[in-house]
Scaffold this motif. Structure first.
Motif, mmCIF file in Angstrom:
data_model
loop_
_atom_site.group_PDB
_atom_site.id
_atom_site.type_symbol
_atom_site.label_atom_id
_atom_site.label_comp_id
_atom_site.label_asym_id
_atom_site.label_seq_id
_atom_site.Cartn_x
_atom_site.Cartn_y
_atom_site.Cartn_z
ATOM 1 N N PRO A 163 0.778 -1.239 0.000
ATOM 2 C CA PRO A 163 0.000 0.000 0.000
ATOM 3 C C PRO A 163 0.811 1.292 0.000
ATOM 4 O O PRO A 163 0.245 2.363 0.126
ATOM 5 C CB PRO A 163 -0.819 -0.121 1.287
ATOM 6 C CG PRO A 163 0.058 -0.905 2.200
ATOM 7 C CD PRO A 163 0.756 -1.904 1.321
ATOM 8 N N ASP A 164 2.137 1.207 -0.125
ATOM 9 C CA ASP A 164 2.931 2.426 -0.271
ATOM 10 C C ASP A 164 2.551 3.117 -1.586
ATOM 11 O O ASP A 164 2.286 2.451 -2.593
ATOM 12 C CB ASP A 164 4.417 2.060 -0.287
ATOM 13 C CG ASP A 164 5.318 3.272 -0.188
ATOM 14 O OD1 ASP A 164 5.768 3.578 0.916
ATOM 15 O OD2 ASP A 164 5.561 3.908 -1.238
ATOM 16 N N PRO A 165 2.532 4.457 -1.618
ATOM 17 C CA PRO A 165 2.118 5.172 -2.837
ATOM 18 C C PRO A 165 3.171 5.254 -3.933
ATOM 19 O O PRO A 165 2.915 5.820 -4.997
ATOM 20 C CB PRO A 165 1.780 6.568 -2.316
ATOM 21 C CG PRO A 165 2.663 6.745 -1.123
ATOM 22 C CD PRO A 165 2.717 5.378 -0.477
ATOM 23 N N GLU A 166 4.362 4.681 -3.719
ATOM 24 C CA GLU A 166 5.474 4.893 -4.647
ATOM 25 C C GLU A 166 5.122 4.517 -6.082
ATOM 26 O O GLU A 166 5.480 5.228 -7.037
ATOM 27 C CB GLU A 166 6.699 4.107 -4.182
ATOM 28 C CG GLU A 166 7.944 4.383 -5.023
ATOM 29 C CD GLU A 166 9.169 3.626 -4.552
ATOM 30 O OE1 GLU A 166 10.247 3.819 -5.151
ATOM 31 O OE2 GLU A 166 9.059 2.832 -3.586
ATOM 32 N N LEU A 167 4.428 3.398 -6.283
ATOM 33 C CA LEU A 167 4.082 2.981 -7.641
ATOM 34 C C LEU A 167 3.235 4.034 -8.343
ATOM 35 O O LEU A 167 3.463 4.363 -9.524
ATOM 36 C CB LEU A 167 3.327 1.647 -7.609
ATOM 37 C CG LEU A 167 4.168 0.376 -7.647
ATOM 38 C CD1 LEU A 167 3.320 -0.831 -7.274
ATOM 39 C CD2 LEU A 167 4.795 0.180 -9.019
ATOM 40 N N TYR A 168 2.253 4.577 -7.642
ATOM 41 C CA TYR A 168 1.375 5.570 -8.258
ATOM 42 C C TYR A 168 2.101 6.896 -8.485
ATOM 43 O O TYR A 168 1.879 7.560 -9.508
ATOM 44 C CB TYR A 168 0.118 5.760 -7.410
ATOM 45 C CG TYR A 168 -0.911 4.699 -7.721
ATOM 46 C CD1 TYR A 168 -1.637 4.741 -8.903
ATOM 47 C CD2 TYR A 168 -1.118 3.631 -6.862
ATOM 48 C CE1 TYR A 168 -2.555 3.748 -9.225
ATOM 49 C CE2 TYR A 168 -2.033 2.635 -7.175
ATOM 50 C CZ TYR A 168 -2.746 2.704 -8.361
ATOM 51 O OH TYR A 168 -3.647 1.730 -8.691
ATOM 52 N N LEU A 169 2.948 7.280 -7.572
ATOM 53 C CA LEU A 169 3.710 8.518 -7.759
ATOM 54 C C LEU A 169 4.633 8.396 -8.980
ATOM 55 O O LEU A 169 4.748 9.337 -9.777
ATOM 56 C CB LEU A 169 4.515 8.823 -6.500
ATOM 57 C CG LEU A 169 3.689 9.163 -5.255
ATOM 58 C CD1 LEU A 169 4.595 9.255 -4.030
ATOM 59 C CD2 LEU A 169 2.926 10.469 -5.449
ATOM 60 N N LEU A 175 4.246 9.564 -16.800
ATOM 61 C CA LEU A 175 3.324 10.108 -17.803
ATOM 62 C C LEU A 175 3.400 11.631 -17.891
ATOM 63 O O LEU A 175 2.756 12.229 -18.756
ATOM 64 C CB LEU A 175 1.891 9.681 -17.480
ATOM 65 C CG LEU A 175 1.591 8.181 -17.615
ATOM 66 C CD1 LEU A 175 0.174 7.883 -17.142
ATOM 67 C CD2 LEU A 175 1.784 7.704 -19.053
ATOM 68 N N GLY A 176 4.159 12.253 -16.990
ATOM 69 C CA GLY A 176 4.304 13.705 -17.016
ATOM 70 C C GLY A 176 3.089 14.450 -16.508
ATOM 71 O O GLY A 176 2.802 15.560 -16.959
ATOM 72 N N VAL A 177 2.361 13.839 -15.562
ATOM 73 C CA VAL A 177 1.170 14.466 -14.994
ATOM 74 C C VAL A 177 1.302 14.476 -13.475
ATOM 75 O O VAL A 177 2.193 13.844 -12.906
ATOM 76 C CB VAL A 177 -0.110 13.711 -15.409
ATOM 77 C CG1 VAL A 177 -0.257 13.722 -16.927
ATOM 78 C CG2 VAL A 177 -0.094 12.274 -14.900
ATOM 79 N N THR A 178 0.400 15.205 -12.812
ATOM 80 C CA THR A 178 0.398 15.217 -11.350
ATOM 81 C C THR A 178 -0.591 14.179 -10.837
ATOM 82 O O THR A 178 -1.634 13.946 -11.458
ATOM 83 C CB THR A 178 0.014 16.602 -10.809
ATOM 84 O OG1 THR A 178 -1.320 16.916 -11.235
ATOM 85 C CG2 THR A 178 0.980 17.666 -11.322
ATOM 86 N N PRO A 179 -0.325 13.550 -9.693
ATOM 87 C CA PRO A 179 -1.238 12.539 -9.163
ATOM 88 C C PRO A 179 -2.680 13.022 -8.979
ATOM 89 O O PRO A 179 -3.612 12.262 -9.297
ATOM 90 C CB PRO A 179 -0.588 12.141 -7.833
ATOM 91 C CG PRO A 179 0.871 12.367 -8.056
ATOM 92 C CD PRO A 179 0.934 13.608 -8.904
ATOM 93 N N PRO A 180 -2.927 14.254 -8.510
ATOM 94 C CA PRO A 180 -4.330 14.679 -8.359
ATOM 95 C C PRO A 180 -5.090 14.789 -9.677
ATOM 96 O O PRO A 180 -6.317 14.868 -9.664
ATOM 97 C CB PRO A 180 -4.209 16.048 -7.684
ATOM 98 C CG PRO A 180 -2.894 16.019 -6.986
ATOM 99 C CD PRO A 180 -2.001 15.236 -7.901
ATOM 100 N N ALA A 181 -4.368 14.782 -10.802
ATOM 101 C CA ALA A 181 -5.023 14.812 -12.113
ATOM 102 C C ALA A 181 -5.118 13.413 -12.713
ATOM 103 O O ALA A 181 -5.318 13.259 -13.913
ATOM 104 C CB ALA A 181 -4.273 15.738 -13.061
ATOM 105 N N CYS A 182 -4.971 12.387 -11.862
ATOM 106 C CA CYS A 182 -5.077 10.997 -12.311
ATOM 107 C C CYS A 182 -6.267 10.319 -11.647
ATOM 108 O O CYS A 182 -6.546 10.537 -10.471
ATOM 109 C CB CYS A 182 -3.822 10.204 -11.934
ATOM 110 S SG CYS A 182 -2.313 10.736 -12.771
#
Length: 241
Positions: A163-169, A175-182
Motif C-alpha cells: 500500500p505504499d504510494p510509490e508505484l502511483y507517484l 506520464l508527465g502528470v500530477t497525481p491529483p489529475a489521475c
C-alpha cells in the motif's frame, strides 16, 4: 453491487459530484483488469494444503490480496516460523497457477470497453501493479491486451510496493502528470490505500475482498464493474484529457 460515491478523492474535500480534471488513468492489473486474484488465492491454498498446512489458510490468503509477493512470503514466515518450506510452497503454487492460467486468463467484465473508451478519448493510461515485470508482461500478453499499454509500472520499478504510494507517484511522473489529475482504478483495500496516499482520484471495483469502512472513505466511488467506471468517467467529464 450499487455504486457508492461521495468520499474524499485526494483533492481535499471535493465531492464526486464535481466535474473532474483528468490527465491520465492508472489501472491496477490483477483483480481489476484481469480475473487473476481467485487463481492466485486457489493456487496458494492448494500449495499450502499440499505441503501439510491446513489451519484456516483461507483467511490468511484472503489477507494477502493486493499485496506484493515478498510481503506475502514474509507473512507466511511470520506465521509458520523460519522452518516454513517457502521454496517448496512457491514451486507448488506456480504449478497450480500455471495450470489454471494455461486453461484461460479472462478479463474482468467491462475491461475491453473501458480500454476502448480511453483510447477513443486519447487519454494516457498506465498499468500500476504489484506484480513483477515478467509476470505483468506475460499475463497482459496471454489476455491479449499487452499492445494497449506503453507504460507499465511494476514491483521491479520501486523499493516499496502497495500500500505504499510509490508505484502511483512514479506512474504519474512517468506520464508527465500530477497525481491529483489521475484517476486510479483498484480492486483491493491495499491498492486503494496506495492510490489515495499518492493523491489520485481513486475508484474501487471490489474483487475478492470487500472494501473496509476506512477504504470507502478513500474512494471517490465504489463501483460494481468496469462498465460503471467508464460511465462515471464520462459523467464527470473526465475525458477532457
Amino acid at each position: 453491487m450499487p455504486a457508492e460515491t461521495g468520499g474524499p478523492t485526494g483533492h481535499g474535500e471535493r465531492e464526486v459530484s464535481d466535474r473532474w480534471h483528468v490527465d491520465a488513468v492508472l489501472l491496477d492489473m490483477d483483480g481489476t483488469l484481469l480475473d487473476t486474484e481467485k487463481v492466485y488465492f486457489d493456487s496458494l491454498v492448494a500449495a499450502l494444503n499440499g505441503c501439510g498446512y491446513t489451519d484456516d489458510v483461507a483467511a490468511l490468503c484472503h489477507s494477502m490480496v493486493g499485496l506484493p509477493g515478498p510481503v506475502c512470503e514474509a507473512m507466511l514466515l511470520d506465521r509458520y516460523g523460519a522452518a516454513f518450506p517457502l521454496a517448496e510452497v512457491n514451486r507448488a503454487f506456480i504449478v497450480h497457477r500455471d495450470r489454471m492460467f494455461d486453461a484461460a486468463l479472462p478479463l474482468k467484465s467491462g475491461a475491453i470497453e473501458l480500454l476502448d473508451g480511453l483510447a477513443a478519448a486519447a487519454c494516457p493510461i498506465a498499468i500500476v501493479t504489484s506484480s513483477s515485470r515478467r509476470t505483468t508482461e506475460r499475463h497482459l500478453a496471454i489476455a491479449g491486451i499487452r499492445e494497449r499499454f506503453d507504460t507499465l509500472l511494476t514491483l521491479d520499478d520501486v523499493t516499496h510496493g502497495k500500500p505504499d504510494p510509490e508505484l502511483y507517484l512514479k506512474a504519474a511522473a512517468r506520464l508527465g502528470v500530477t497525481p491529483p489529475a489521475c484517476v486510479a482504478v483498484e480492486d483491493s483495500n491495499h491498492g486503494v490505500a496506495a492510490a489515495h496516499a499518492a493523491g489520485a482520484i481513486t475508484l474501487m471495483v471490489p474483487d475478492m475482498a470487500p472494501p473496509l469502512e476506512e477504504t470507502r472513505g478513500k474512494c471517490a466511488a465504489v463501483l460494481p464493474d468496469l462498465h460503471a467506471v467508464l460511465a462515471l468517467l464520462r459523467e464527470r467529464g473526465a475525458f477532457g484529457c
